[in-house]
Scaffold this active site. Sequence first.
Site, PDB file in Angstrom:
ATOM      1  N   CYS A 110       0.533  -1.639   0.044  1.00 25.86           N
ATOM      2  CA  CYS A 110      -0.030   0.381   0.543  1.00 25.86           C
ATOM      3  C   CYS A 110       0.824   1.154   0.183  1.00 25.86           C
ATOM      4  O   CYS A 110       0.575   2.108  -0.446  1.00 25.86           O
ATOM      5  CB  CYS A 110      -1.322   0.029   0.751  1.00 25.86           C
TER       6      CYS A 110
ATOM      7  N   HIS B  46      -1.707   1.298   7.323  1.00 24.78           N
ATOM      8  CA  HIS B  46      -1.934   1.224   5.808  1.00 24.78           C
ATOM      9  C   HIS B  46      -1.634   2.814   5.310  1.00 24.78           C
ATOM     10  O   HIS B  46      -1.657   3.736   5.849  1.00 24.78           O
ATOM     11  CB  HIS B  46      -3.742   1.382   5.321  1.00 24.78           C
TER      12      HIS B  46
ATOM     13  N   ASN C 187      -7.460   5.078  -2.302  1.00 26.73           N
ATOM     14  CA  ASN C 187      -7.184   3.454  -1.701  1.00 26.73           C
ATOM     15  C   ASN C 187      -7.130   3.014  -3.356  1.00 26.73           C
ATOM     16  O   ASN C 187      -6.540   3.235  -4.528  1.00 26.73           O
ATOM     17  CB  ASN C 187      -9.089   2.739  -0.830  1.00 26.73           C
TER      18      ASN C 187
END
Length: 394
Positions: free
Chosen positions: A64, A330, A351
């Site tokens: 991520c 994240h 995202n």
Amino acid sequence: MNWRKSLFVAAALLSYTAHSYAQDNLINALKTNVSDKSKEGFTFTEVINLRNTSIKDQGSSGTCWSYSGNSFLESEMIRMGKKPVEISQIFTAYYTYLEKAKNYVRLHGDQAQGEGGQLHDVLTIFRQYGAVPREVYTGLQEGQTRNNFSEMSNIIQGINENIVKNKKLTPNWQNAVTGVMNAYLGTPPKEFQYNGKTYTPRTWADQVVGINPDDYVGISSFDAYAYYKPFVLLIPDNWSFESFYNVQINDLTSIIDNALQNGYTVAWASDVSEKSFSWKNGVAYVPEKPVEQMTKEEQENMFNGPKPEAKITPAQRQAAFDDYSTTDDHGMHIVGIVKDQNGKEYYIVKNSWGESNDYKGYMYVTKEFVRYKTISILVHKHSIQKEIRSKLDI
């Protein structure tokens, strides 16, 4: 530390240690954070929406930080008037894992391993190795459509753990690590064609992407350290022991606001393993009432429209980090601001979990959640207002 959070963190750490589907496990753990009528309960109006590249899916990989960090650089290119490109996230991850292995060996194994990293790792690798287009290096083998790092990561961990058992090393051990990555991801190109020209990773980074890694700074906020001074952020994925500037809790959102208002996006690392973070509904906030004290009906309706929020203090933010209620989960990319029907502002967050939620890969996150759960942000130094830059001596 509440018991639900404890169980979540324990499960996440177990999966992380095993390097097995870490992101899949995180997403699965968030699946129950959902309300049936969430989207119809909100009316969002755009205030700022800065240009960014397409939504990606990081697959079964703990990358991520590379997806969000490179998305941030792509938006920086757009801000600078350059033609947007898509930068290979796996090229960045490949060389990050090599550098992490070097540090692990230098520390005789006394450091965390794993697929995770920090937003600044994207700049570190850009500076040291360059960058390549995503189309040139995807890390996908024939027949693959999504990255899956679980098997590769387990093998690399085993190699590294055995390397440090030796009393004396030769440089050859690095070939073992890169050999595994080459087998699973392919060998990164030394030279390639792009738009009819021949580039190396270095020349493509400098001539096409064209950002200066020294223009960017990491920022966080913790009561345990002196404000407006650099400090080393003590999290396992800060494997390179980078320093961050420490600001007041309200400075976090004022810096983000100032950046967005002046055309700069923001890379964001945060805790997301919260009952008030719904990936499916695309909303995150800080409930006024603790989830454990809510009735079943209140829990079921948590994301059905705007809700009142708690006000977080610096002491609460620090305590949550110290008792593991806030964890480094994240990395994402803040690209704008919206208002709900009551006038409350939320950040538009990009995202890297595909388009499977209510807002096709984007989320709306309240400023209070950002103040409470942020691990760090990465910004262009000129996006910070002058009075704060002066305090930081930037």
